[in-house]
Design an enzyme around this catalytic site. Structure first.
Site, PDB file in Angstrom:
ATOM      1  CB  CYS A   1      24.437 108.581  82.231  1.00  0.00           C
ATOM      2  SG  CYS A   1      26.108 108.005  82.106  1.00  0.00           S
TER       3      CYS A   1
ATOM      4  NE  ARG B   1      20.697 113.107  80.201  1.00  0.00           N
ATOM      5  CZ  ARG B   1      20.626 114.242  80.885  1.00  0.00           C
ATOM      6  NH1 ARG B   1      19.666 115.098  80.619  1.00  0.00           N
ATOM      7  NH2 ARG B   1      21.474 114.518  81.831  1.00  0.00           N
TER       8      ARG B   1
ATOM      9  CD1 TRP C   1      28.001 109.049  75.512  1.00  0.00           C
ATOM     10  CD2 TRP C   1      29.576 109.627  76.968  1.00  0.00           C
ATOM     11  NE1 TRP C   1      28.981 109.711  74.816  1.00  0.00           N
ATOM     12  CE2 TRP C   1      29.961 110.076  75.683  1.00  0.00           C
ATOM     13  CE3 TRP C   1      30.437 109.880  78.043  1.00  0.00           C
ATOM     14  CZ2 TRP C   1      31.149 110.756  75.446  1.00  0.00           C
ATOM     15  CZ3 TRP C   1      31.631 110.559  77.799  1.00  0.00           C
ATOM     16  CH2 TRP C   1      31.974 110.983  76.511  1.00  0.00           C
TER      17      TRP C   1
ATOM     18  CG  ASN D   1      24.078 111.324  85.005  1.00  0.00           C
ATOM     19  OD1 ASN D   1      25.223 111.314  84.577  1.00  0.00           O
ATOM     20  ND2 ASN D   1      23.147 112.156  84.583  1.00  0.00           N
ATOM     21  N   GLY D   2      27.040 110.492  86.811  1.00  0.00           N
ATOM     22  CA  GLY D   2      28.076 111.273  87.494  1.00  0.00           C
ATOM     23  C   GLY D   2      29.342 110.435  87.609  1.00  0.00           C
TER      24      GLY D   2
ATOM     25  CD  GLU E   1      26.422 119.487  66.015  1.00  0.00           C
ATOM     26  OE1 GLU E   1      25.957 120.627  65.989  1.00  0.00           O
ATOM     27  OE2 GLU E   1      26.534 118.829  67.060  1.00  0.00           O
TER      28      GLU E   1
HETATM   29  C1  F6R Z   1      26.269 121.684  68.744  1.00  0.00           C
HETATM   30  C2  F6R Z   1      25.980 121.473  70.142  1.00  0.00           C
HETATM   31  C3  F6R Z   1      27.078 121.584  71.141  1.00  0.00           C
HETATM   32  C4  F6R Z   1      26.586 122.361  72.355  1.00  0.00           C
HETATM   33  C5  F6R Z   1      27.658 122.369  73.466  1.00  0.00           C
HETATM   34  C6  F6R Z   1      27.232 123.203  74.648  1.00  0.00           C
HETATM   35  O1  F6R Z   1      25.115 121.586  67.968  1.00  0.00           O
HETATM   36  O2  F6R Z   1      24.866 121.206  70.487  1.00  0.00           O
HETATM   37  O3  F6R Z   1      28.205 122.198  70.594  1.00  0.00           O
HETATM   38  O4  F6R Z   1      26.269 123.649  71.963  1.00  0.00           O
HETATM   39  O5  F6R Z   1      27.902 121.061  73.883  1.00  0.00           O
HETATM   40  O6  F6R Z   1      26.044 122.749  75.193  1.00  0.00           O
HETATM   41  P1  F6R Z   1      25.165 123.638  76.153  1.00  0.00           P
HETATM   42  O7  F6R Z   1      24.665 124.791  75.367  1.00  0.00           O
HETATM   43  O8  F6R Z   1      24.069 122.729  76.608  1.00  0.00           O
HETATM   44  O9  F6R Z   1      26.058 124.072  77.262  1.00  0.00           O
END
Ligand code: F6R
Length: 579
Positions: free
Chosen positions: A2, A27, A70, A96-97, A459
């Site tokens: 969110c 996001r 979300w 959010n939460g 992805e």
């Molecule tokens: C892939 C991607 C995700 C993030 C994962 C961790 O392109 O973006 O796999 O790497 O959700 O996110 P962070 O690094 O923000 O903890």
């Protein structure tokens, strides 16, 4: 997940919220809504993309709150979208939460005569505020917060007051401080069009903001948080002529690499802690976990410090001995699994470091020491420049810990990365784009590079792709090899070259089409594979960054060729704030 934006000042507040929410689209969300005061409370909510919102112009006034949702509790629908209101539609809240005790609170509210419209956990908040509201929103919000269990970033407005009241516990919330205008958001990106002055709210903070000023309380006390300066410009969050943020962010990598190296050089504490460590555990998810795995290879090979990587969600099953140094790696700094792993290790007495790209993010409040990768905001859901920044940080850490053993890698990357970002991968894309499965293979540090290449491909193109240690193929995945299953291989000169060549011959013997990233002039490799992508002759450590970038570009162009929503792939969120 969110996104939240709130504005109070002198502009058309609903438009500010809409623009801000569009900056937070990355996001991930399925529905959205805005509430404004003019002075009557008006609410507009819908399902789908906020860029398609037509009726927001009907929302007038200079004070508004908005949200992209979300779905967690209740399906994505107009009714479940935020803002949510009280019985009389005079109080609106975005959140959010997760409110963990919402079911109990809701049952009690219903008994007391409240009628609920949505299936969300959030709706209890406006109803609780309604019960305490006697003309002062700050007062009412302060009274109900102790009843909420769970995590939240909340913005609330009430008809009759041109005021936003905000509260934070465990979910990110920042306040932009402009000239007679204030803007709240889940991160600093939406603020940049209005101000570079930002306050990172702390857990337990409640803020009351009007167009003529703001007050922040923690408990009953007024607190004065420092105002930080946003370090990047608005151009960073614009596409600036690129068709997608992802491509723009790929092209930003040469600058990012230098910024990150500088950030490590300036951070004496992190290197000192790592030098002292007898063992290291790195916790991270997704791309950050792949970057961390590269770090573990480097630490073991160059610095001889035992280093293991545990994905954030599994850490609770493999907690670390208190003597180990624990490093949490997270681009967003908000990934729930990584943060909770760091908390567990801290509780067990371990010293903790956070490596993150986002100033003031939640992980920075959890760890003892923080290293910022300084890649600038990453808008595309698929991580590209933030991955390079993490690997750059790790290369420089290893360089400093080992007494400059990786200096040649740093200069190779600085020299060649600007050309590699525009390498021609069209033949590889032609070969891969219609496949239903792709395999990526590498050995040593190129194994996590292969995993990252496969993650990027799946992805954004939705083609099933897996990364393997090349030696593992014979232990099962070989059954998949046929003319319809292309293999992408990382086969640069170095310690793994000759055994990789043998593996590639075995792959070709099974008729699988082969794309190979290798050293320019490697005729044997070029003759063996179907598509050869040459890289300059560089040190092995530079090769990991350059070949990762090639795989990013391949994934990008495959996704474009297949007409995918490159920057916002289906079902994914940039910031994964639930476990
Ligand atoms: C892939 C991607 C995700 C993030 C994962 C961790 O392109 O973006 O796999 O790497 O959700 O996110 P962070 O690094 O923000 O903890």
């Amino acid at each position: 997940m969110c996104g939240i934006v709130g504005y109070v000042g002198y502009r058309d507040a609903a438009s500010v919220c809409k623009d801000g929410l569009m900056h937070l689209e990355y996001r991930g969300y399925d529905s959205y809504g805005i509430a404004s005061l003019s002075p009557k409370l008006s609410v507009f909510k819908s399902v789908g993309k906020i860029s398609n919102a037509k009726n927001i112009s009907s929302l007038k006034g200079t004070c508004a709150i908005g949200h992209t949702r979300w779905a967690t509790h209740g399906v994505p629908s107009e009714i479940n979208a935020h803002p949510l209101t009280d019985c009389g539609d005079k109080i609106a809240v975005v959140h959010n939460g997760i409110i963990e005790n919402y079911a109990k609170l809701k049952a009690a509210l219903i008994k007391r005569g409240h009628v609920f419209k949505s299936e969300t956990d959030t709706e209890v908040i406006p109803h609780l505020i309604e019960e305490k509201y006697t003309g002062n929103l700050l007062d009412a919000v302060s009274k109900i917060l102790p009843m909420l269990e769970g995590s939240y970033a909340i913005l609330a407005v009430a008809e009759g007051e041109n005021t936003i009241v905000a509260a934070r516990k465990g979910s990110p919330l920042v306040l932009g401080v402009g000239d007679s205008e204030y803007i709240f958001a889940s991160d600093a990106v939406p603020l940049i069009d209005y101000t570079k002055n930002v306050i990172y709210l702390e857990d337990g903070d409640i803020a009351e903001v009007k167009s003529d000023g703001y007050k922040i309380f923690n408990g009953k006390k007024i607190v004065k948080h420092p105002i930080s300066k946003i370090e990047w410009d608005a151009s960073v969050v614009r596409k600036s002529g690129f068709p997608h943020y992802m491509l723009k962010e790929i092209f930003e990598q040469p600058d990012v690499f230098s910024n990150t190296i500088q950030s490590v050089k300036e951070n004496k504490e992190v290197v000192a802690l790592i030098k002292k460590a007898s063992s290291i555990t790195v916790v991270a998810c997704g791309t950050s976990a792949n970057a961390s795995m590269i770090f573990s290879y480097m630490m073991e090979a160059v610095c001889k410090i035992p280093t293991r990587v545990v994905v954030g969600s599994e850490y609770k099953y493999f907690p670390t001995p208190a003597s180990s140094l624990v490093i949490g790696v997270s681009q967003s700094g908000e990934t729930a699994d990584t943060i909770s792993a760091l908390k567990i290790s801290k509780d067990m007495g371990a010293k903790t470091i956070a490596v993150t790209n986002v100033l003031g993010s939640s992980i920075t409040r959890t760890a003892d020491v923080v290293l910022y990768t300084r890649a600038g905001p990453e808008v595309s859901v698929a991580a590209t420049k933030s991955f390079t920044a993490q690997v750059a940080a790790f290369i420089e850490i290893v360089n400093l810990v080992s007494g400059k053993k990786l200096e040649p890698a740093v200069s190779d990357i600085l020299r060649y990365l600007p050309d590699v970002v525009s390498a021609d991968v069209s033949s590889a894309v032609e070969l891969c784009k219609n496949a239903s499965t792709l395999l990526y293979v590498g050995r040593g540090m190129f194994y996590p590079v292969a995993m990252e290449g496969a993650l990027k491909m799946k992805e954004i193109s939705y083609i099933h792709a897996e990364g393997y240690a090349a030696g593992e193929l014979k232990h099962g995945p070989f059954a998949l090899l046929c003319r319809e299953t292309p293999v992408a291989a990382l086969c640069l000169h170095g310690a793994t070259y000759s055994v990789m060549m043998s593996n590639l011959k075995e792959i070709k013997a099974r008729n699988a089409p082969l794309v190979a990233v290798g050293e320019a002039g490697d005729q044997d490799l070029e003759d063996l594979c179907d598509v050869f992508i040459p890289l300059p002759k560089v040190s092995e450590y530079a090769g990991i960054i350059l070949s990762s970038v090639i795989l990013q570009i391949m994934a990008y162009h495959c996704a474009v060729a297949l007409g995918r929503d490159v920057d916002m792939p289906r079902n994914l969120a940039k910031s994964v704030t639930v476990e």
